[in-house]
Design a protein around this motif. Structure first.
Motif, PDB file in Angstrom:
ATOM      1  N   ARG A  23      93.784  59.512 -49.530  1.00 45.47           N
ATOM      2  CA  ARG A  23      94.250  58.182 -48.763  1.00 45.47           C
ATOM      3  C   ARG A  23      95.040  57.711 -48.294  1.00 45.47           C
ATOM      4  N   ARG A  83      86.494  57.304 -39.982  1.00 46.01           N
ATOM      5  CA  ARG A  83      86.008  56.991 -40.534  1.00 46.01           C
ATOM      6  C   ARG A  83      85.510  57.754 -41.811  1.00 46.01           C
ATOM      7  N   ARG A  85      87.292  60.333 -43.017  1.00 47.17           N
ATOM      8  CA  ARG A  85      88.669  60.459 -43.910  1.00 47.17           C
ATOM      9  C   ARG A  85      88.656  59.470 -44.781  1.00 47.17           C
ATOM     10  N   ARG A  86      87.465  58.106 -44.496  1.00 45.86           N
ATOM     11  CA  ARG A  86      87.181  57.573 -45.551  1.00 45.86           C
ATOM     12  C   ARG A  86      86.280  57.303 -46.629  1.00 45.86           C
ATOM     13  N   ASP A 109      77.575  54.523 -43.011  1.00 49.26           N
ATOM     14  CA  ASP A 109      78.863  54.516 -44.701  1.00 49.26           C
ATOM     15  C   ASP A 109      77.054  54.917 -44.930  1.00 49.26           C
TER      16      ASP A 109
END
Length: 130
Positions: A23, A83, A85-86, A109
């Motif tokens: 990140r 997302r 990547r997160r 999520d």
């Protein structure tokens, strides 16, 4: 339904370990480093997922399926699945053993079990190392 989880979700799903991009660097710089030294091939409409458990990472609007150190497939999505990547999982519905251009993927999520985005997969461009 097949799950392509990110590194954070690897312990929760048995689909394989998927490494998320670091990140602290810009996605484009990481992407350029990943494809450096590899030659782009002819775009493919589908990739076979039957024999491999590719590592998945996201670089901006690109999803990268790393089959090995010498072969990666890059799919330009047009946005919506960043997302990954997160740490979000990428969920796809496969009716065969192939992932194809135009398939819809959804990011989730996992701890909260909340959908966070979706995207249509683009053509898969193979990048091969000599």
């Amino acid at each position: 339904m097949r799950f392509l989880p990110t590194f954070a979700a690897a312990a929760l799903l048995s689909a394989g370990a998927i490494a998320a991009a670091p990140r602290d660097r810009a996605p484009d710089a990481d992407y350029q480093k990943l494809v450096a030294g590899k030659t782009a091939g002819k775009p493919q409409d589908c990739i076979d997922t039957r024999f491999t458990r590719p590592d998945l990472s996201a670089y901006g609007t690109k999803l990268v399926y790393r089959v090995s150190n010498k072969l990666v497939y890059v799919s330009e999505t047009g946005g919506g699945c960043e997302r990954v990547r997160r740490g979000d999982a990428l969920v796809t519905r496969q009716f065969q053993t192939r992932l194809c251009r135009g398939d819809i993927a959804q990011t989730v999520d996992l701890p909260a079990r909340i959908p966070t985005g979706s995207c249509a997969l683009g053509a898969f461009v193979p990048y091969r190392a000599p």
